[in-house]
Scaffold this motif. Structure first.
Motif, PDB file in Angstrom:
ATOM      1  N   ASP A   1      -5.033   4.245  -0.082  1.00  0.00           N
ATOM      2  CA  ASP A   1      -4.163   3.951  -1.220  1.00  0.00           C
ATOM      3  C   ASP A   1      -2.675   4.190  -0.970  1.00  0.00           C
ATOM      4  O   ASP A   1      -1.829   3.481  -1.526  1.00  0.00           O
ATOM      5  N   PHE A   2      -2.346   5.175  -0.180  1.00  0.00           N
ATOM      6  CA  PHE A   2      -0.925   5.513  -0.047  1.00  0.00           C
ATOM      7  C   PHE A   2      -0.408   5.336   1.376  1.00  0.00           C
ATOM      8  O   PHE A   2       0.604   5.918   1.765  1.00  0.00           O
ATOM      9  N   ARG A   3      -1.112   4.540   2.164  1.00  0.00           N
ATOM     10  CA  ARG A   3      -0.700   4.390   3.559  1.00  0.00           C
ATOM     11  C   ARG A   3       0.420   3.380   3.759  1.00  0.00           C
ATOM     12  O   ARG A   3       1.201   3.503   4.689  1.00  0.00           O
ATOM     13  N   LEU A   4       0.450   2.344   2.916  1.00  0.00           N
ATOM     14  CA  LEU A   4       1.437   1.277   3.126  1.00  0.00           C
ATOM     15  C   LEU A   4       2.624   1.453   2.201  1.00  0.00           C
ATOM     16  O   LEU A   4       2.458   1.746   1.010  1.00  0.00           O
ATOM     17  N   LYS A   5       3.801   1.247   2.732  1.00  0.00           N
ATOM     18  CA  LYS A   5       5.006   1.379   1.915  1.00  0.00           C
ATOM     19  C   LYS A   5       5.306   0.089   1.158  1.00  0.00           C
ATOM     20  O   LYS A   5       5.902   0.117   0.091  1.00  0.00           O
ATOM     21  N   ASP A   6       4.944  -1.023   1.724  1.00  0.00           N
ATOM     22  CA  ASP A   6       5.213  -2.313   1.092  1.00  0.00           C
ATOM     23  C   ASP A   6       4.031  -2.643   0.168  1.00  0.00           C
ATOM     24  O   ASP A   6       2.957  -3.038   0.625  1.00  0.00           O
TER      25      ASP A   6
ATOM     26  N   VAL B   1       2.304  -6.040   0.326  1.00  0.00           N
ATOM     27  CA  VAL B   1       1.367  -6.136   1.444  1.00  0.00           C
ATOM     28  C   VAL B   1       0.068  -5.422   1.079  1.00  0.00           C
ATOM     29  O   VAL B   1      -1.033  -5.943   1.296  1.00  0.00           O
ATOM     30  N   TRP B   2       0.195  -4.240   0.489  1.00  0.00           N
ATOM     31  CA  TRP B   2      -1.001  -3.501   0.054  1.00  0.00           C
ATOM     32  C   TRP B   2      -1.857  -4.359  -0.877  1.00  0.00           C
ATOM     33  O   TRP B   2      -3.072  -4.485  -0.701  1.00  0.00           O
ATOM     34  N   ALA B   3      -1.191  -4.957  -1.863  1.00  0.00           N
ATOM     35  CA  ALA B   3      -1.919  -5.760  -2.852  1.00  0.00           C
ATOM     36  C   ALA B   3      -2.629  -6.946  -2.188  1.00  0.00           C
ATOM     37  O   ALA B   3      -3.761  -7.296  -2.543  1.00  0.00           O
ATOM     38  N   ASP B   4      -1.979  -7.547  -1.204  1.00  0.00           N
ATOM     39  CA  ASP B   4      -2.596  -8.686  -0.509  1.00  0.00           C
ATOM     40  C   ASP B   4      -3.878  -8.275   0.211  1.00  0.00           C
ATOM     41  O   ASP B   4      -4.890  -8.970   0.145  1.00  0.00           O
ATOM     42  N   TRP B   5      -3.832  -7.155   0.913  1.00  0.00           N
ATOM     43  CA  TRP B   5      -4.971  -6.774   1.754  1.00  0.00           C
ATOM     44  C   TRP B   5      -6.076  -6.113   0.958  1.00  0.00           C
ATOM     45  O   TRP B   5      -7.246  -6.169   1.350  1.00  0.00           O
ATOM     46  N   TYR B   6      -5.709  -5.452  -0.147  1.00  0.00           N
ATOM     47  CA  TYR B   6      -6.740  -4.730  -0.884  1.00  0.00           C
ATOM     48  C   TYR B   6      -7.167  -5.435  -2.174  1.00  0.00           C
ATOM     49  O   TYR B   6      -8.024  -4.950  -2.907  1.00  0.00           O
TER      50      TYR B   6
ATOM     51  N   ALA C   1     -11.581 -10.375  13.385  1.00  0.00           N
ATOM     52  CA  ALA C   1     -10.685 -10.795  14.464  1.00  0.00           C
ATOM     53  C   ALA C   1      -9.539 -11.667  13.957  1.00  0.00           C
ATOM     54  O   ALA C   1      -8.508 -11.804  14.615  1.00  0.00           O
ATOM     55  N   SER C   2      -9.707 -12.256  12.786  1.00  0.00           N
ATOM     56  CA  SER C   2      -8.608 -13.042  12.216  1.00  0.00           C
ATOM     57  C   SER C   2      -7.709 -12.195  11.322  1.00  0.00           C
ATOM     58  O   SER C   2      -6.732 -12.693  10.760  1.00  0.00           O
ATOM     59  N   GLY C   3      -8.028 -10.913  11.176  1.00  0.00           N
ATOM     60  CA  GLY C   3      -7.190 -10.045  10.349  1.00  0.00           C
ATOM     61  C   GLY C   3      -8.012  -8.943   9.700  1.00  0.00           C
ATOM     62  O   GLY C   3      -8.987  -9.230   9.019  1.00  0.00           O
ATOM     63  N   HIS C   4      -7.609  -7.699   9.907  1.00  0.00           N
ATOM     64  CA  HIS C   4      -8.350  -6.531   9.405  1.00  0.00           C
ATOM     65  C   HIS C   4      -7.344  -5.660   8.639  1.00  0.00           C
ATOM     66  O   HIS C   4      -6.162  -5.607   8.979  1.00  0.00           O
ATOM     67  N   ARG C   5      -7.841  -4.959   7.631  1.00  0.00           N
ATOM     68  CA  ARG C   5      -6.965  -4.162   6.767  1.00  0.00           C
ATOM     69  C   ARG C   5      -6.127  -3.124   7.499  1.00  0.00           C
ATOM     70  O   ARG C   5      -5.127  -2.662   6.966  1.00  0.00           O
ATOM     71  N   HIS C   6      -6.570  -2.730   8.674  1.00  0.00           N
ATOM     72  CA  HIS C   6      -5.777  -1.742   9.394  1.00  0.00           C
ATOM     73  C   HIS C   6      -4.585  -2.375  10.124  1.00  0.00           C
ATOM     74  O   HIS C   6      -3.723  -1.664  10.629  1.00  0.00           O
TER      75      HIS C   6
END
Lengths: 345, 345, 345, 345
Positions: free
Chosen positions: A100-105, A108-113, A205-210
């Motif tokens: 929850d608090f790892r990304l500053k942007d 971007v957080w909303a897109d991936w989660y 392989a096309s994109g992972h949350r990390h």
């Protein structure tokens, strides 16, 4: 004695926290919550804890959690961001093992989660808890965002290369492999022993949350935008991550300096072990321990530097790093509760 | 501080002793011998020990060993029986993890191990180190014969049944299963991952070296000759033993008393955990820990009582039990160095 | 060309049927049903079948199934008993791989499966499809109840002992071990790789659904009531069952006759392999193949005869035996489609 | 009927050849040699072959081998180069599964294999047996050098990228992972189940013998010198290779054309399966089968194209490809003996 609470304790991260804290001399676990298992003694779910804990899972209750000095969140994403603001206002310190608090942007957080972030203020204030990079900030943090497992192994391995500016930050590749516990303890067909027990594959392989977390961390280290390709893979074992990292040296002759550079960078780090050049770190050498071991390679006179970096995804990649962060936050010896050797064979 | 030596430290039992002793507050390992690896730092052979030991393997040297308070033998059979007499004469106390001093009948020993026994005197004086049966004798012993892995799991499971005289001692069956580390760390084709990684089989079904040890132990417990059939099996995992034990109740109605009988028998035992009747102990619940967990079953109104008993073959079945014996011999808290929870997942 | 349908094709038994039938020269699979995956090409769920089948899963439809010569049921219990009567009335022949028609005593069935049986007539008419016992009846059967996996390994191993009357039928023990595919392909936490990948345990030790089936089968073979204790265990591998069987010889001297007795009993059986006395059959020696391999043991002069019997639970324990039964029913060579060697390493 | 001989049949490649040839309608294995096991029936060493072969291992004898139409070498390097010249002179055709004839530059061969090459003439004449590249040459070859396992997975995955010239040939990375059977069937401590059963590591990261073979093959395909970094890893499973390949597109927009390019390139290849873009091929989807499955990925708008390519190292990476080459050499249907689906679960 630090009074600790754990929110969301039924998963692998939860039981690993309990395992590590069972021998920690300065902490007592005063509550552990689980909506689904409320009332069940933790030792009934996890028989390895029989004799170590009398505690039962309880319904998550904010008032009870407020009585803790520290609360660990071992929840799926979206939970901590809703509960943290009230707890920190009450003076509770937090180590959030979720994303929850790892990304500053936050976009971007909303897109991936797949949901909007609900606590922009604390996302900004949170300290990204990679001690090898941010020890001082962690010491005074109210809220520590515990790094993801892949991001830990990958950032530590690239760290001296990017800090020193010796490699091209636009051509980084991280080919990473994880044991099955990284997927958590949920009844997914794809994680059955019958499905994965004797097979290997890439995933995400096309994109992972990390990926955005890795990119954010490496960019901060490099003080420049990096371009990194990250492919995770699933290994038929329970614990462990190995990341093989590829970077392009601006000057191939610099390879000769790297072993010393790595050793000096991590000399005072209790949990990073730079092995002799040409070594091949095994995940079992860190199984159950909070260490990251790594080694450097190159092939003939290539300008590609190769770093192999291993951690236990549940320890340095989750619960162990959370305990390390707690130790720092509470001015304890950083290795307290984390000094047992890895488990081999 | 107890000064301990280890003879024959390159195998799995040796590295497990080092792992356990690394966190034991009252012991220092002053030497570890290996003919084949003399000169090599232990942490080069076992990278999980990097940062924990500066020690290197040394040639076995009796004079050096005489300076120890305690020597562990983690050698193949035939070694300890030759070195022990001189060491005990010098006042060194011994825990022998090999099979040399486990059997009292030396002709039986010679039959199963294919060589004459060379130390009849000490075979007689040795205390068979199953603390749940012989704690007092262990306390004062000069020489403790540490039990085998299968015999530990099997004797503990049958113990209350035979002591109480409730079962027919002439009809015991022990169907036992072990992980691959039980076969040691030798380059045998039959133990390659490629051979056993996805397969299961019985072995030694016509007779295994642990059979006379089991028979001797159970007969002593029953104070009568027992007849026991013992079939070991190889499980595609690294650590753990599960023994499923079958015994015939003289009076089927006695089954109702067994749970209480077992709980009372082991109430004060720090390392035996009787689970609720009908439980299924998992080997992972004791992985890395010195516990034996067991549970009772019967099917409908059968007169057969079933006990499922699990241990970690390298801990309660070898190095952990050796440390437990050392703790008893040196009047330490019996759980010293052995209190970490098992390792799950 | 036999036109075959499969009802309930998404599980491990279903994909194994497809694998075996892909190379069977006399059969074509005309439909495969799945409520949950209707519309999905089978090769999308099971990529090993890419290039072998164009078929997609379809909704279960009785009219379509009536156009088949043979229908395999690979469904959970309770499904076949409702659909079979209509299909057999239409002249379709059935091999039911579920448990619905295995037990003759319907009250026992109801007790173990938790529902009343709805097709008493066909439960009575069904032929229990263990070819080594009932080949002639299978040949003419309209409905074959394909035996369970454990019951197959256990009945074959006890068969010559009970037929010959040389052992005490009131003291049989079957300690059996299975790979994880036996639990099917459902998202259960308890079957995750993270839970069972490096652990071993008994389960169902107080009573397992295969117990009444085993008891019924052994009693029919012995032509007397038998008493059998059956404990299954879970092995951290995907495929394979090993059963270690214990029986008491009425006359210990008869042990010498047993090897010949077994060899003669199975001389003409294409899928039963009696290995030399003292061998240890490995599950991998039958992986992917329809064979049952077994070997005899005894310890010293004991009156206990030990049989170790191995099968692949998905082949001789399910799909392979179903194909064998089909071959018998349609007067094909019994080994048709089943002649590839097992898969080793 | 082709009369085939196998030299060096005790390893995993040998038993896999026997497994595949057991169901091949056009071949009979007339001899299989092993110095160490001469006299032993193959089915005693490999019980999966009981009932399939009456053959015993024999001493290697050139006269006997001369009576074969085809000889497979499944030997360590250095053996085939000494025996091949005499056999080919006698008209025998050869498929060499060892490394002896794979490299054209004999000084490179000598460097990597630590001995001078003894058959320069045949090293030059040998056809490198990757059918997707050299089918016509294989058809008429006297001597086929069967490709290595890693080189097969890696060359097939890079093939359309390099043939088309769309990627930078100086920046290729191949991160490859293999099951344990790739290390062969020798009693090495490092390959014990106890050592590798629950661990993952890179090996040969500073240089592996397959590197020059990969470089030679890719350079031939690209018709230019390539620079490739190749890091192999050891997976705790028995069979399977996954290679994750990274290449830099000269023009990122070309990514859109790649799926079609790959599908067209391999349209007529019976053993290469291009999965839909974004798929993640699993090694189990090719276990026991001669297929290579692959899929394409990229992350956001990166200029890096990612290919994940899987094979069974013992089939398409060794024995299966050898049979495929034999089929081509003898004008048989190329899929003869290789048409069974992969083995899943």
């Amino acid at each position: 004695m630090i009074k600790a609470g754990i929110v969301g304790g039924t998963g692998y991260t939860g039981v690993e926290l309990l395992r590590l804290l069972a021998t920690h001399p300065d902490v007592t676990v005063s509550c552990i919550t689980s909506r689904s298992e409320a009332g069940l003694p933790v030792a009934d779910l996890y028989p390895n804890l029989r004799g170590h804990y009398d505690l039962a899972f309880s319904e998550p209750d904010v008032e009870t959690l407020k009585s803790c000095d520290l609360v660990f969140f071992a929840t799926p994403h979206g939970v901590a961001m809703r509960m943290v603001p009230e707890l920190v206002s009450a003076g509770v310190r937090i180590v959030d093992l979720s994303a929850d608090f790892r990304l500053k942007d936050l976009s971007v957080w909303a897109d991936w989660y797949g949901m909007p972030h609900e606590s922009g203020e604390w996302a900004e204030k949170a300290v990204y808890g990679l001690p090898e990079v941010a020890r001082d900030a962690i010491r005074d943090a109210q809220l520590v965002a515990n790094p993801g497992c892949y991001p830990t192994a990958i950032q530590l391995g690239f760290l001296p290369l990017l800090e020193s500016g010796l490699v091209d930050p636009s051509r980084l590749i991280a080919d990473a492999k994880s044991g099955a516990s990284g997927a958590g303890r949920q009844g997914k067909i794809g994680m059955l022993h019958g499905e994965i027990g004797e097979s290997f594959k890439a995933y995400g392989a096309s994109g992972h949350r990390h990926l955005p977390e890795i990119r954010q961390g490496l960019s901060a280290i490099a003080q420049a935008d990096v371009e990194v390709t990250f492919v995770p893979h699933l290994v038929p074992m329970i614990r462990g991550i190995e990341a093989t990292l590829y970077a392009e040296l601006k000057n191939p002759a610099d390879f000769e300096r790297l072993q010393t550079l790595f050793e000096e960078r991590f000399r005072d780090e209790p949990f990073v072990d730079v092995m002799p050049q040409g070594s091949h770190p095994e995940t079992r050498s860190v199984r159950g321990a909070n260490h990251c071991r790594m080694a450097l390679h190159r092939q003939e006179d290539s300008n590609i530097v190769i770093v192999s970096s291993v951690i236990d995804n549940l320890v340095k990649g989750a619960a162990g790093q959370a305990v390390q962060n707690m130790n720092i936050m509470f001015k304890l010896d950083e290795t307290q509760g984390l000094s047992a050797p890895a488990f081999l064979p």
